[in-house]
Scaffold this active site. Structure first.
Site, PDB file in Angstrom:
ATOM      1  N   LYS A  79      44.218  36.780  38.068  1.00 19.70           N
ATOM      2  CA  LYS A  79      44.266  38.259  37.077  1.00 19.70           C
ATOM      3  C   LYS A  79      45.622  39.003  37.929  1.00 19.70           C
ATOM      4  O   LYS A  79      46.122  39.888  37.187  1.00 19.70           O
ATOM      5  CB  LYS A  79      43.114  38.959  37.456  1.00 19.70           C
ATOM      6  CG  LYS A  79      41.850  38.229  36.750  1.00 19.70           C
ATOM      7  CD  LYS A  79      41.915  37.882  35.474  1.00 19.70           C
ATOM      8  CE  LYS A  79      40.650  37.470  34.842  1.00 19.70           C
ATOM      9  NZ  LYS A  79      39.971  36.473  35.364  1.00 19.70           N
TER      10      LYS A  79
HETATM   11  C1  PLP Z   1      39.373  35.467  34.750  1.00 19.54           C
HETATM   12  C2  PLP Z   1      39.460  34.030  35.240  1.00 19.54           C
HETATM   13  C3  PLP Z   1      38.993  32.924  34.464  1.00 19.54           C
HETATM   14  C4  PLP Z   1      39.025  32.904  32.928  1.00 19.54           C
HETATM   15  O1  PLP Z   1      40.093  33.331  32.363  1.00 19.54           O
HETATM   16  P1  PLP Z   1      40.186  33.783  30.831  1.00 19.54           P
HETATM   17  O2  PLP Z   1      41.604  34.442  30.620  1.00 19.54           O
HETATM   18  O3  PLP Z   1      39.211  34.876  30.689  1.00 19.54           O
HETATM   19  O4  PLP Z   1      40.063  32.812  29.924  1.00 19.54           O
HETATM   20  C5  PLP Z   1      39.089  31.706  35.172  1.00 19.54           C
HETATM   21  N1  PLP Z   1      39.215  31.643  36.477  1.00 19.54           N
HETATM   22  C6  PLP Z   1      39.403  32.711  37.193  1.00 19.54           C
HETATM   23  C7  PLP Z   1      39.294  32.456  38.705  1.00 19.54           C
HETATM   24  C8  PLP Z   1      39.269  33.894  36.513  1.00 19.54           C
HETATM   25  O5  PLP Z   1      39.260  35.191  37.656  1.00 19.54           O
END
Ligand code: PLP
Length: 500
Positions: A113
């Protein structure tokens, strides 16, 4: 380049408006009216450039109302300020021949993120200057764990912004919870809800579309925006790293320019894999998009049958950031796959809202299944995969990344496809220490603290504990509020210090 709404094509806004506003007033998501193209010559040229240059170039194709200076300010602030522990920002690790893990977790909160949320505050403040005439932007976030912390860290003490985060009380890892409860900054608020991520996300969406609440904020010279991946400003930075990974593979000789690659993504809200889809549409030679889910396999079923059905048991898994049954960004894919049929998309979303289920028409399903592969695995298989990858490749991956590795391996076994594949590696394994430790066979008996587990994982694997996580042990807890999912608006007023 203008942006429109997935539920109303007559909407036309600039990228700055789309980013400042977050979500369209009709409840739809902002999408670019057309997808810009990038040629292979351009990609080859970028292969010898650094991440900041690549990011600026790609963002400039989408954010056409940003000046050159503004883009410089944004990308340098996010990616050149030393907040990522890798000089490459998003490096690749080739763990086996043709298998390239794209490590997206070198930022301050140790999850992918950060790739978008280190940049979003810059995009948001520049956008607000252009469009929000002096209003304080109130960022409202629903999180399955990683977005909340990354958004808090990105927006803390950013002038003219406030940020409020809701997370499911029992739906995040102990480390994720601690990261949020100890958040510093004068403009931040954190509240747990009694419910799951979908409840948190639905609650936030409801607040966004509530006229009366918006007016109340306006009276205090505030406006809402979103740092969830429904915000275009979250998605566009994610397109960059897929193109950047391809550039790196050209630069290190893994592929020749123009060679196809597959992309496998551990998926929750469908943001990360959608960014890969857009990169492909821009001209990046991506062959298959492999969508990996945990036991919450609503997307596996959708991508293999064309029926989206959220009426199913919600599972709390060891990959909590993927514990989602309503994948918001799928709406953007549907818009694209229906050639921009806003009525059809609005209809699907209405059905999802009322009966929790919709079926796409056969032509749309045919297009989707030509491009996407999907698979899922349960917690036991996830742990087994962590174990195997650690034993045979000497690589320690987290619980989310492991889901993608497993689904990718199943895909290879099924198809024999040996195309070079980029697997999105989405978190540092120390964020999910207990499950990872158990997977590598170094389990601790119950009763140990989270940090005992973290240290034990480091001892067993020889991997270093990332500093931002080690630091948390000394921090004091600031936020302990919990509210019912029905009372989220009330919690918002309280955190903002305005009358409810
Ligand atoms: C948010 C997240 C995901 C999923 O990503 P999306 O964009 O919501 O599909 C997968 N792995 C981790 C560690 C995340 O923080």
């Amino acid at each position: 380049m203008l942006y429109t709404s997935t539920r109303d094509r007559s909407v036309k806004v600039s990228s700055a408006q789309a980013i400042a506003q977050g979500i369209s007033a009709d409840g739809g998501l902002f999408v670019p009216e057309s997808i810009p193209q990038i040629s292979m010559e351009e990609i080859v040229r970028l292969a010898s450039a650094d991440y900041v240059t690549r990011a600026k170039e790609i963002l400039s194709l989408y954010l056409t109302d940003f000046t050159d200076e503004e883009l410089d300010y944004c990308v340098n602030g996010a990616y050149a300020s030393g907040r990522f522990s890798s000089e490459k920002v998003a490096p690749l690790a080739e763990i086996e021949p043709n298998v390239h893990l794209l490590e997206l977790w070198k930022g301050p909160t140790c999850a992918f993120k950060d790739m978008a949320l280190q940049l979003l505050p810059y995009l948001m403040t520049v956008s607000a200057k252009k469009t929000a005439d002096g209003k304080t932007i109130v960022i409202l976030v629903a999180t399955s764990g990683d977005t909340g912390k990354a958004a808090l860290e990105g927006f803390k003490d950013v002038k003219d912004t406030k940020i409020l985060v809701f997370y499911p009380e029992d739906g995040v890892s102990p480390m994720q919870k601690l990261q949020m409860m100890t958040q510093e900054g004068d403009n931040v608020g954190v509240c747990a809800i009694r419910g799951n991520f979908d409840d948190a996300q639905s609650g936030v969406k409801r607040i966004f579309s509530d006229r009366a609440i918006a007016e109340k904020l306006a009276a205090h010279n505030m406006m809402f925006s979103s740092a969830n991946s429904i915000n275009w400003g979250r998605l566009v930075p994610q397109i960059v790293y897929y193109i950047s990974a391809y550039c790196d593979m050209i630069a290190d000789g893994s592929i020749t320019p123009g060679a196809p690659v597959n992309v496998a993504v551990p998926t929750g809200n469908f943001g990360n894999i959608l960014a890969a889809y857009y990169a492909r549409k821009m001209g990046l030679p991506i062959n298959k998009l492999i969508c990996a889910s945990n036991a919450n396999n609503v997307l596996t079923d959708f991508l293999t049958t064309g029926v989206y059905d959220r009426n199913r048991t919600f599972h709390a898994t060891i990959s909590p950031s993927m514990d989602i049954l309503i994948s918001s960004n799928l709406e953007r894919l549907l818009y694209d796959m229906t050639d921009g049929d806003d009525r059809a998309v609005a209809g699907y979303m209405e059905q999802l809202n009322t009966v929790g289920r919709y079926t796409v028409v056969p032509e749309v399903f045919a297009k989707i299944s030509a491009l996407f592969c999907a698979g899922c695995c349960d917690d036991a298989q996830t742990k087994q995969t962590i174990h195997q990858v650690f034993e045979s490749d000497e690589y320690l991956c987290d619980t989310h990344t492991a889901v993608a590795v497993k689904v990718y391996k199943d895909y290879c076994a099924r198809t024999g496809d040996q195309t070079d594949t980029i697997i999105a590696s989405t978190a540092n394994p120390f964020k999910f220490s207990a499950a990872v430790l158990e997977a590598v066979g170094g389990g601790l008996a119950a009763g140990f603290s989270e940090f005992d587990v973290v240290r034990q994982l480091s001892v067993v694997t020889g991997e270093q504990i990332p500093a931002p996580l080690a630091d948390l042990e000394q921090r004091s807890v600031r936020f302990t509020d919990v509210c019912d999912k029905e009372n989220m608006a009330q919690a918002v007023f309280q955190m903002l210090g305005i009358e409810g």
